[in-house]
Design a protein around this motif. Structure first.
Motif, mmCIF file in Angstrom:
data_model
loop_
_atom_site.group_PDB
_atom_site.id
_atom_site.type_symbol
_atom_site.label_atom_id
_atom_site.label_comp_id
_atom_site.label_asym_id
_atom_site.label_seq_id
_atom_site.Cartn_x
_atom_site.Cartn_y
_atom_site.Cartn_z
ATOM 1 N N PHE A 160 -72.104 -9.939 28.307
ATOM 2 C CA PHE A 160 -73.622 -9.684 27.756
ATOM 3 C C PHE A 160 -73.770 -10.063 26.505
ATOM 4 C CE2 PHE A 160 -73.850 -6.879 31.513
ATOM 5 C CZ PHE A 160 -75.039 -7.557 32.323
ATOM 6 N N ARG A 161 -72.738 -10.000 25.523
ATOM 7 C CA ARG A 161 -73.080 -10.562 24.316
ATOM 8 C C ARG A 161 -73.477 -11.867 24.058
ATOM 9 N NH1 ARG A 161 -70.328 -14.316 21.211
ATOM 10 N NH2 ARG A 161 -68.412 -13.197 21.633
ATOM 11 N N PHE A 162 -72.632 -12.841 25.101
ATOM 12 C CA PHE A 162 -73.047 -14.167 25.144
ATOM 13 C C PHE A 162 -74.230 -14.437 25.737
ATOM 14 C CE2 PHE A 162 -68.085 -15.051 25.110
ATOM 15 C CZ PHE A 162 -68.100 -16.052 24.070
ATOM 16 N N ILE A 163 -74.522 -13.769 26.711
ATOM 17 C CA ILE A 163 -75.891 -13.933 27.430
ATOM 18 C C ILE A 163 -77.198 -13.537 26.510
ATOM 19 C CG2 ILE A 163 -77.567 -12.749 29.247
ATOM 20 C CD1 ILE A 163 -75.146 -14.850 30.234
ATOM 21 N N TYR A 164 -77.321 -12.431 25.796
ATOM 22 C CA TYR A 164 -78.110 -12.240 24.729
ATOM 23 C C TYR A 164 -78.130 -13.153 23.650
ATOM 24 C CZ TYR A 164 -79.206 -7.954 27.468
ATOM 25 O OH TYR A 164 -79.347 -6.985 28.256
ATOM 26 N N GLN A 165 -76.941 -13.740 23.202
ATOM 27 C CA GLN A 165 -77.041 -14.483 21.971
ATOM 28 C C GLN A 165 -77.639 -15.865 22.614
ATOM 29 O OE1 GLN A 165 -72.825 -14.858 20.890
ATOM 30 N NE2 GLN A 165 -73.275 -16.336 19.325
ATOM 31 N N ARG A 166 -77.151 -16.320 23.782
ATOM 32 C CA ARG A 166 -77.797 -17.409 24.358
ATOM 33 C C ARG A 166 -79.340 -17.473 24.253
ATOM 34 N NH1 ARG A 166 -76.175 -19.816 30.279
ATOM 35 N NH2 ARG A 166 -77.439 -18.208 30.898
ATOM 36 N N ALA A 167 -79.783 -16.258 24.863
ATOM 37 C CA ALA A 167 -81.294 -15.926 25.192
ATOM 38 C C ALA A 167 -81.997 -15.904 23.711
ATOM 39 C CB ALA A 167 -81.274 -14.912 25.870
ATOM 40 N N TYR A 168 -81.229 -15.485 22.959
ATOM 41 C CA TYR A 168 -81.901 -15.116 21.451
ATOM 42 C C TYR A 168 -82.084 -16.644 21.095
ATOM 43 C CZ TYR A 168 -82.925 -13.853 16.760
ATOM 44 O OH TYR A 168 -83.347 -13.829 15.439
ATOM 45 N N LEU A 213 -71.491 -0.102 33.827
ATOM 46 C CA LEU A 213 -70.748 -0.972 34.060
ATOM 47 C C LEU A 213 -69.915 -1.569 32.883
ATOM 48 C CD1 LEU A 213 -70.056 -3.595 35.582
ATOM 49 C CD2 LEU A 213 -72.254 -4.686 34.853
ATOM 50 N N LEU A 214 -70.834 -1.288 31.633
ATOM 51 C CA LEU A 214 -70.159 -1.799 30.296
ATOM 52 C C LEU A 214 -69.217 -0.623 29.771
ATOM 53 C CD1 LEU A 214 -73.635 -2.766 28.519
ATOM 54 C CD2 LEU A 214 -71.886 -4.222 28.985
ATOM 55 N N LYS A 215 -69.250 0.420 30.054
ATOM 56 C CA LYS A 215 -68.511 1.512 29.686
ATOM 57 C C LYS A 215 -67.066 1.306 30.489
ATOM 58 C CE LYS A 215 -68.369 6.391 29.026
ATOM 59 N NZ LYS A 215 -69.135 7.688 29.498
ATOM 60 N N ASP A 216 -67.148 0.909 32.092
ATOM 61 C CA ASP A 216 -66.155 1.043 33.081
ATOM 62 C C ASP A 216 -65.263 -0.413 32.858
ATOM 63 O OD1 ASP A 216 -66.928 3.309 33.831
ATOM 64 O OD2 ASP A 216 -67.478 2.504 35.879
ATOM 65 N N PHE A 217 -66.145 -1.600 32.441
ATOM 66 C CA PHE A 217 -65.454 -2.940 32.054
ATOM 67 C C PHE A 217 -66.106 -3.176 30.822
ATOM 68 C CE2 PHE A 217 -65.950 -2.326 36.868
ATOM 69 C CZ PHE A 217 -64.832 -2.675 37.109
ATOM 70 N N PRO A 218 -65.276 -3.008 29.845
ATOM 71 C CA PRO A 218 -65.418 -3.452 28.412
ATOM 72 C C PRO A 218 -65.525 -4.890 28.242
ATOM 73 C CG PRO A 218 -63.919 -1.591 28.174
ATOM 74 C CD PRO A 218 -64.100 -2.045 29.912
ATOM 75 N N LYS A 219 -64.983 -5.734 29.112
ATOM 76 C CA LYS A 219 -65.010 -7.024 28.940
ATOM 77 C C LYS A 219 -66.602 -7.618 29.279
ATOM 78 C CE LYS A 219 -61.859 -8.126 32.152
ATOM 79 N NZ LYS A 219 -61.022 -8.757 33.052
ATOM 80 N N MET A 220 -67.150 -6.649 29.931
ATOM 81 C CA MET A 220 -68.588 -7.242 30.314
ATOM 82 C C MET A 220 -69.664 -6.976 29.007
ATOM 83 S SD MET A 220 -69.209 -8.162 33.448
ATOM 84 C CE MET A 220 -70.596 -7.885 33.927
ATOM 85 N N GLU A 221 -69.242 -6.311 28.067
ATOM 86 C CA GLU A 221 -69.865 -6.367 26.639
ATOM 87 C C GLU A 221 -69.895 -7.799 26.103
ATOM 88 O OE1 GLU A 221 -71.546 -4.093 25.237
ATOM 89 O OE2 GLU A 221 -70.771 -2.179 25.671
ATOM 90 N N ARG A 222 -68.500 -8.301 26.292
ATOM 91 C CA ARG A 222 -68.335 -9.662 25.802
ATOM 92 C C ARG A 222 -69.499 -10.597 26.595
ATOM 93 N NH1 ARG A 222 -65.434 -12.972 22.805
ATOM 94 N NH2 ARG A 222 -64.727 -15.144 23.680
ATOM 95 N N HIS A 261 -69.946 -14.620 40.342
ATOM 96 C CA HIS A 261 -68.496 -14.639 39.994
ATOM 97 C C HIS A 261 -68.343 -15.920 39.149
ATOM 98 C CE1 HIS A 261 -64.148 -13.719 41.021
ATOM 99 N NE2 HIS A 261 -64.339 -13.779 39.799
ATOM 100 N N HIS A 262 -68.761 -16.909 39.743
ATOM 101 C CA HIS A 262 -68.537 -18.276 39.127
ATOM 102 C C HIS A 262 -69.282 -18.310 37.738
ATOM 103 C CE1 HIS A 262 -67.848 -22.666 38.889
ATOM 104 N NE2 HIS A 262 -69.084 -22.604 38.534
ATOM 105 N N HIS A 263 -70.346 -17.664 37.773
ATOM 106 C CA HIS A 263 -71.200 -17.505 36.378
ATOM 107 C C HIS A 263 -70.369 -16.735 35.498
ATOM 108 C CE1 HIS A 263 -74.470 -16.888 33.645
ATOM 109 N NE2 HIS A 263 -74.032 -15.486 33.803
ATOM 110 N N LEU A 264 -69.849 -15.662 35.674
ATOM 111 C CA LEU A 264 -69.174 -14.892 34.974
ATOM 112 C C LEU A 264 -68.036 -15.578 34.428
ATOM 113 C CD1 LEU A 264 -69.219 -11.062 36.739
ATOM 114 C CD2 LEU A 264 -70.509 -11.712 34.849
ATOM 115 N N GLU A 265 -67.202 -16.268 35.064
ATOM 116 C CA GLU A 265 -66.130 -16.769 34.762
ATOM 117 C C GLU A 265 -66.259 -17.749 33.604
ATOM 118 O OE1 GLU A 265 -62.789 -16.910 35.679
ATOM 119 O OE2 GLU A 265 -62.723 -15.470 37.243
#
Lengths: 191, 191
Positions: free
Chosen positions: B125-133, B114-123, B6-10
């Protein structure tokens, strides 16, 4: 030409013509000549580039003073130095046109506003970075696992259109060969 | 322990307690012992792992039969073989626990839901993959530019806590050294 981008977006998300026109307004379209520089080492890489047609490459000057190409971007690919772009720090890379190219350009703040105004673009960029990250994981494995000759064979086998398209001295720069050594390998393969 | 997530998501998106409880229901929490395997070469990598505490690594067996570690994941990092996960193809990697670890696990279909039910999770995971890339781009440059010794020096200087934490034979496996060679370098640095 911008329809290339609309078609590309449609592979990931649904965008109607009106939305697309608004989305496109966040970008500039530029034309660059072969060998023209888009980013120079030491600059802050303020923009992200999407290739409509043509080819760009990213490289750095290595310890031996030689250009080491780390990435190519052809049609429908994005390219930037993501660390410099996100953290606004000087880049260690150059970005240069390999061919005369037509490019969509967006700066960081426009990209953030685009994501805010069109949350479905979060989904699009999530896919883009996810795909880019997956590709870089495989590339990393090749860098560890393949000899340079094996990497070249792999390129020829799996991406023949790419090996045909890009000048040989840049293929050499991507593989970490001298152009002379690549030429030697190619002659060996022919005989 | 799930509050770590939760803390990480925030850090990326706003999630209230009620939403977080729903989001968490898409995951399983598992505990793994040091050296336990989560993924084996040849399997389809059906899950994505988020480290709540502990440490995982990804490796493959190279041409010489030696384990080549390509990635570590400590607290707040994701790890999987993204190609295998997304394309449902057999993986060339192993994923193994470096320490006793507590992990959130999600499969591809749950992640899509999860992405469908919580579109904010798209944002998110976008950050996560962007950072990883972005991290993988810098790593790629190091692989081209640094000798193995320079890469080790860089690790010691920039990630001393990591070099302290991970067993030396795994640091060697990450750098492509033999453990004996790493030991030699460390002795040289000490003297």
């Amino acid at each position: 030409m911008s329809q290339v981008f609309h078609h590309h977006l449609e592979k990931f998300i649904k965008i109607d013509e009106i939305e697309f026109t608004s989305i496109l307004s966040f970008f500039k379209t530029i034309k660059v000549k072969k060998k023209e520089d888009l980013v120079l080492e030491g600059q802050i890489c303020k923009t992200n580039f999407f290739v409509l047609n043509g080819c760009l490459r990213k490289y750095f000057i290595n310890n031996k003073g030689i250009e080491q190409t780390t990435e190519f971007a052809i049609e429908n690919w994005w390219i930037t130095d993501n660390i410099s772009y996100e953290q606004e720090t000087p880049t260690a890379f150059y970005i240069q046109a390999v061919e005369n190219s037509e490019i969509l350009v967006i700066d960081k703040y426009s990209q953030e506003k685009l994501l805010k105004d069109f949350p479905k673009m979060e989904r699009y960029f999530r896919f883009i970075y996810q795909r880019a990250y997956a590709a870089s994981q495989i590339r990393m494995k090749y860098l560890y696992d393949f000899t340079k000759e094996e990497f070249y064979d792999h390129l020829c086998k799996n991406h023949p259109e790419f090996v045909q398209r890009v000048p040989q001295y840049l293929i050499a720069s991507f593989l970490g060969f001298t152009p002379e050594y690549l030429s030697e390998i190619r002659n060996k393969k022919r005989s």
